[in-house]
Design a protein around this motif. Structure first.
Motif, short mmCIF file in Angstrom:
data_model
loop_
_atom_site.label_atom_id
_atom_site.label_comp_id
_atom_site.label_asym_id
_atom_site.label_seq_id
_atom_site.Cartn_x
_atom_site.Cartn_y
_atom_site.Cartn_z
N PHE A 212 0.83 -1.21 0.00
CA PHE A 212 0.00 0.00 0.00
C PHE A 212 0.87 1.26 0.00
O PHE A 212 0.65 2.18 -0.79
CB PHE A 212 -0.91 -0.02 1.23
N LEU A 213 1.87 1.26 0.88
CA LEU A 213 2.75 2.42 0.96
C LEU A 213 3.49 2.64 -0.37
O LEU A 213 3.62 3.77 -0.85
CB LEU A 213 3.77 2.24 2.09
N GLN B 75 1.41 4.20 -2.88
CA GLN B 75 1.18 5.62 -2.64
C GLN B 75 2.45 6.44 -2.82
O GLN B 75 2.48 7.61 -2.49
CB GLN B 75 0.66 5.84 -1.21
N GLU C 183 5.27 6.11 -1.28
CA GLU C 183 6.17 6.24 -0.13
C GLU C 183 7.39 5.37 -0.43
O GLU C 183 7.26 4.19 -0.72
CB GLU C 183 5.49 5.71 1.14
N LEU D 66 -1.84 8.72 7.81
CA LEU D 66 -0.97 8.70 6.64
C LEU D 66 -1.40 9.78 5.65
O LEU D 66 -0.56 10.45 5.05
CB LEU D 66 -1.02 7.32 5.97
N GLN E 73 0.64 12.93 4.15
CA GLN E 73 0.73 13.17 2.71
C GLN E 73 0.32 14.61 2.36
O GLN E 73 1.05 15.33 1.69
CB GLN E 73 -0.20 12.18 1.99
N ARG F 17 2.65 17.25 3.78
CA ARG F 17 3.91 17.38 3.04
C ARG F 17 3.72 18.29 1.84
O ARG F 17 4.57 19.12 1.54
CB ARG F 17 4.40 16.00 2.59
#
Lengths: 215, 215
Positions: A108-109, A112, A114, B196, B200, B203
């Motif tokens: 998932f990260l 996204q 990350e 999260l 996001q 940032r």
DNA sequence: CCTAAATGGATAGCGGTACTCTCTACTATC
DNA sequence: GATAGTAGAGAGTACCGCTATCCATTTAGG
């Protein structure tokens, strides 16, 4: 004001206030005599914050202390302060992590964008997420992670509203407190509104029959 | 299987299982002798559900018992079952309600076309919402209710995904369990993903400076 | 068949948390 | 000068979620 009035104005009993003082959740008042101290509106505000964190946020005394320490630390940028506050208010339980769930989180990260996701357990937030997905797996829900993307879609809208709300606050102190209050009370509000939305959608979609008697 | 294997397979110690049996969280096994009982996969499944409710949902033993009772009641339509499950897993704290917060909730419900909103405290869900908004007011956040509409917007997306997920389950029992698991574990997942999303958005938007030093 | 380990059932105890009580020496107020 | 309130500190309490101990019985292994 003295402790009696602080108690009256906050609704918190005097012995409890004394206990919070001992536990370091409340700064001591200004001593005017060996057994007389004055408290001001800042004490009242802090006391109400403590109660809100405990009653609505469900935080323990230890967590509240940690959150307050984070709030009172005055050296970070607002962005990193938000991160620190989130860490303080996101204590994961003691569920042992399913490697598959960890993999789900990492995927998932990655999806996204990350990059730095070396260890999921390094951050309380990702640990919390992995713990929840592990629990889902343990009760046979091994596709719960499919909900992550739709969740994020909805939560981007919510997070934007949150950040707007936080940024609309006046002083830097207000902004930082709004991070805590907005995040924790927001969690509860979201919980409640989600249930209302469930009812709304269910009324429209499920109606009264969707699944046969027994499988 | 006997209790020892149940313990091994679930990771829950034998004395704890005995305790759950006493507390009525687990149905008794089938006695084959005065001191021998057999447990099956249903017991294992139920046990894991109990642990998930407690560890991830943060429910007390009393709440778990209530939830299980709701699950096991077999007379409602799915729509009303969802409502009953939500009531069982949404225990509001003991915050006294601010009348203004109650008014906020009623206004919100009215805006959403809910007609029957006589008493906010009648439903745990609306009570929870009112309690959260009361807590927000008590710490000086008297416009928190402005977030309700954007929250609902995001949560409609999430609720739709939830309902799709629930409806995709096989048997009626699975659907009902998915209501509980999906709602409670979903709460935690949403909590984590929201943080999260905060990071996001922060940032991108806040960057590193938005508010001056002190107001 | 004998023994060691495990079991169902029941009662008592334990460790943590969030207070709450009690006490003392003092101070403010009427 | 009587009464109420106060700071500070230690002990005590209530609840919760287990955990330990005991018993008679039973099963599993040699």
């Amino acid at each position: 004001m003295r402790v009696g009035e602080l108690a009256k104005r906050s609704g918190v009993p005097v012995p409890t206030i004394k206990y919070y003082l001992r536990e370091g959740l409340l700064p001591a008042g200004v001593l005017t005599s060996p057994n007389q101290a004055h408290y001001d509106d800042e004490h009242l505000r802090r006391l109400r914050l403590v109660r809100a964190l405990m009653e609505v946020g469900g935080l323990s005394i230890a967590s509240v202390r940690e959150v307050l320490a984070t709030i009172d630390t005055r050296d970070d940028s607002l962005h990193s302060k938000l991160g620190a506050v989130q860490e303080a208010i996101s204590q994961p339980g003691s569920v042992e992590l399913d490697p598959l769930a960890v993999e789900d989180v990492q995927g998932f990260l990655r999806r996204q964008g990350e990059e730095e996701c070396a260890d999921v357990t390094e951050s309380n937030v990702t640990h919390l997420l992995a713990a929840a997905l592990s629990a889902a797996r343990s009760v046979g829900h091994d596709h719960f992670q499919d909900l992550l993307d739709p969740y994020l879609e909805g939560l981007k809208i919510i997070a934007q509203a949150d950040l707007d709300y936080i940024a609309s606050r006046g002083s830097r102190d207000d902004v930082i407190e709004a991070m805590v209050v907005g995040t924790l009370i927001g969690d509860t509000v979201i919980k409640a509104v989600r249930r209302l939305a469930h009812a709304q959608v269910s009324r429209k979609v499920i109606g009264d029959s969707v699944v046969p008697d027994e499988g």
